[in-house]
Each structure stands twice: as C-alpha cells, then as structure tokens.
Design an enzyme around this catalytic site. Structure first.
Site, PDB file in Angstrom:
ATOM      1  N   GLY A 116      71.125 -12.499  -0.306  1.00 32.78           N
ATOM      2  CA  GLY A 116      70.943 -12.837   1.336  1.00 32.78           C
ATOM      3  C   GLY A 116      69.797 -14.013   1.638  1.00 32.78           C
ATOM      4  O   GLY A 116      68.655 -13.727   0.678  1.00 32.78           O
ATOM      5  N   CYS A 117      69.479 -14.985   2.352  1.00 35.74           N
ATOM      6  CA  CYS A 117      68.839 -15.881   2.103  1.00 35.74           C
ATOM      7  C   CYS A 117      67.746 -15.757   2.711  1.00 35.74           C
ATOM      8  O   CYS A 117      66.428 -15.600   1.478  1.00 35.74           O
ATOM      9  CB  CYS A 117      69.123 -17.524   2.735  1.00 35.74           C
ATOM     10  N   HIS A 118      67.181 -14.720   3.551  1.00 31.47           N
ATOM     11  CA  HIS A 118      66.451 -13.875   3.945  1.00 31.47           C
ATOM     12  C   HIS A 118      65.672 -12.913   3.260  1.00 31.47           C
ATOM     13  O   HIS A 118      64.667 -13.111   2.620  1.00 31.47           O
ATOM     14  CB  HIS A 118      66.648 -12.983   5.201  1.00 31.47           C
TER      15      HIS A 118
END
Length: 313
Positions: A116-118
């Site tokens: 995921g990006c975060h």
C-alpha cells in the site's frame, strides 16, 4: 525464446492505467489486452488470466480474490495491487529493498502482494530500524502520511477536479480517524512491530506525491543514536539501491514538499531532528513507488529483467 505474456486485470482503474503506461512501449513483453466491452466478462477475463505468464490485479479486494480463483494452471504468476493478500500466507510482500536478495525472494515467487502507498512510506523508515534491532519491537510509533488526491482513485479525482468542489476540498483533510486504516495490518506485520502505529493519513488539494513521517524519541532506541546518526545508518542500509535513497543530513530546518518526487518511481528518506528526537520522512509518488511503479519493479524481478527497466528514475 518467446516474450512473457502480461495481462492487467482492471486496467481502467488509476493503478492499472499507470501500469499500462509503463508497459505499453516495451518490446520485451507481450501485453495482452481485453476488449473494452469484455472487461467485466468473467469468461474472457479467465481466458486471458490463464493465457498470461504474469497478471497484475488492479481490482477491489473481493474481485482480486475471485480473480486468483480463476487460475487453472500452475504457471501463471500474480502481482496483486489490492489489500487482499498483503498479509496472506503464501504471498510474498513486494517491497524489494527490504530483502537482502530480492531476486531470490520476489524473483522466484508466484504470488506477490504489492504494498500500500502509506505502508510503503512507513516501512521504508521503520522496517530497517526494527530489523537492525535499533528500534525496539514494542516501541509505540506514531505516523502521519500526507498524500495527493489521486491516491483516492477516479471518484476522488473527479471530486477534487470538479469546478463545483466545496471549500473543504481546498485544504488538507485528516481521515482514517478511527485509527483502523486498511494499511495498518501490513505496516505492523512487515515492520516486525508488536503493535500497529498510531497512524493518521491526510489528503490534500494536489494531484500526486506523498510525505510519510514517523516520530521517534531517541532515548528509547538501542544505543540512543542522534538524528544525524540515524541518517547515516539508513544511508548505509540503502546504499546501492537504485530506487530508494537517503538525503544528506541537514543541520538547518527545511520545508519538505510532499510532491517533490511526483512523476518518478523513486523514494527518498530525510532524517531530521536533534540528539533527543527524530523524524524520518519518506517522499515519493503515490502512483509511482507507492503503487504502479512498485508493481512494475516487482514484475521486472519476477521475469528476470533489469529491476528498473521502464521506470522513471
């Protein structure tokens, strides 16, 4: 030798479009394309999935699980960009820089879960320090992650780019306030922490780019390193990595623009602070190293290509 066949299931979404953009001009793969009117046709999707050597799943979680169930052979390999398999047994977590020999881990895997990006920004800072036993596993980390609105997909992009958008969209918006964001399971598991961080994401009125920051009291770290020493430690950890780097330590305060690496597939860490406290900020493109760029990086490893081929450096 024939070219590997690659299929993007869910090409019309933001992540799928970005992957297609990186692959469209490549001559070392054969990109399988589904007809626009067949994109939701289960029979046609199943046919292409089983014809492919590697499939990108750019789908909602339930649909990604369904798509894996359509595979009827022992050959097709998968990179799943959804949340569905990031902590699932039998799946390799697709963050190459966290492995000593990613070509032997990701490169030989059949099923790879794209981060995921975060989680990417958090893990880039926290995971090496935990693995080196500098950051205790029971440390109560906090994290804040600022992102551009493109990370929210087509619906959010339309909201922010509408001429009638409200005033609330013109300022940063904190969300995930129940502290149960969907990236937390992978953030905890892959970092090796005993507990998930206290994590708040923030979306702002710009298209793409991220700044993910963790906050540390140095006296609780093993050896009590200063901020400058943490910078040198992380610089040594990522030495030689083509896509992840650490900025030189700056004694003076500086503004860190969240969109500084927009348009690239790189990630840069900046360590700031003093003897007693540190912050580590990961800056990258949420559509690049935070999503599609990372997926193509994983594909390159899985198919035996140069790791950075087709990526924006």
């Amino acid at each position: 030798m024939s070219k590997p066949k690659v299929f993007i299931d869910g090409q019309e979404g933001t992540t799928g479009l970005q992957i297609h953009e990186r692959l469209a001009g490549r001559e070392d793969i054969e990109l399988l394309v589904i007809a626009p009117d067949k994109r939701k046709d289960l029979t046609e999707r199943k046919k292409l999935i089983n014809a492919a050597d590697l499939v990108f799943l750019c789908l909602p979680d339930a649909a990604a699980v369904e798509a894996v169930g359509l595979i009827e052979n022992s050959r097709t390999r998968v990179i799943d960009a959804s949340t569905a398999h990031r902590t699932a047994p039998g799946w390799v977590y697709g963050f190459p820089e966290l492995y000593k020999k990613p070509e032997e881990v990701i490169g030989t895997a059949r099923f790879v879960a794209n981060p995921g990006c975060h989680a990417t920004g958090f893990l880039a800072s926290a995971a090496p320090l935990v693995s080196m036993r500098i950051l205790p596993r029971d440390y109560p980390l906090t994290c804040c992650s600022l992102t551009g609105y493109s990370g929210g997909g087509k619906k959010m992009i339309a909201q922010y780019e509408s001429k009638e958008k409200g005033e609330e969209l013109c300022s940063p918006r904190v969300y995930g306030t129940t502290l149960k964001h969907k990236h937390l399971p992978e953030m905890q598991k892959i970092s090796g922490l005993d507990n998930p961080p206290v994590f708040t994401p923030v979306v702002d009125d710009y298209y793409k780019g991220m700044a993910t920051t963790i906050y540390i009291h140095n006296r609780y770290l093993v050896g009590q390193p200063t901020a400058k020493e943490l910078s040198l430690i992380l610089m040594a950890y990522y030495a030689g990595q083509p896509l992840v780097s650490v900025a030189p330590y700056m004694e003076e305060p500086a503004y860190l623009a969240a969109n500084a690496l927009a348009g690239t597939d790189k990630l840069e860490l900046t360590v700031s602070g003093h003897e007693g406290q540190s912050i580590i900020t990961a800056r990258f493109d949420n559509l690049g190293k935070g999503a599609s760029g990372a997926a193509v990086q994983n594909m390159n490893l899985m198919l035996g290509f140069e790791e950075t081929r087709g990526l924006a450096l």
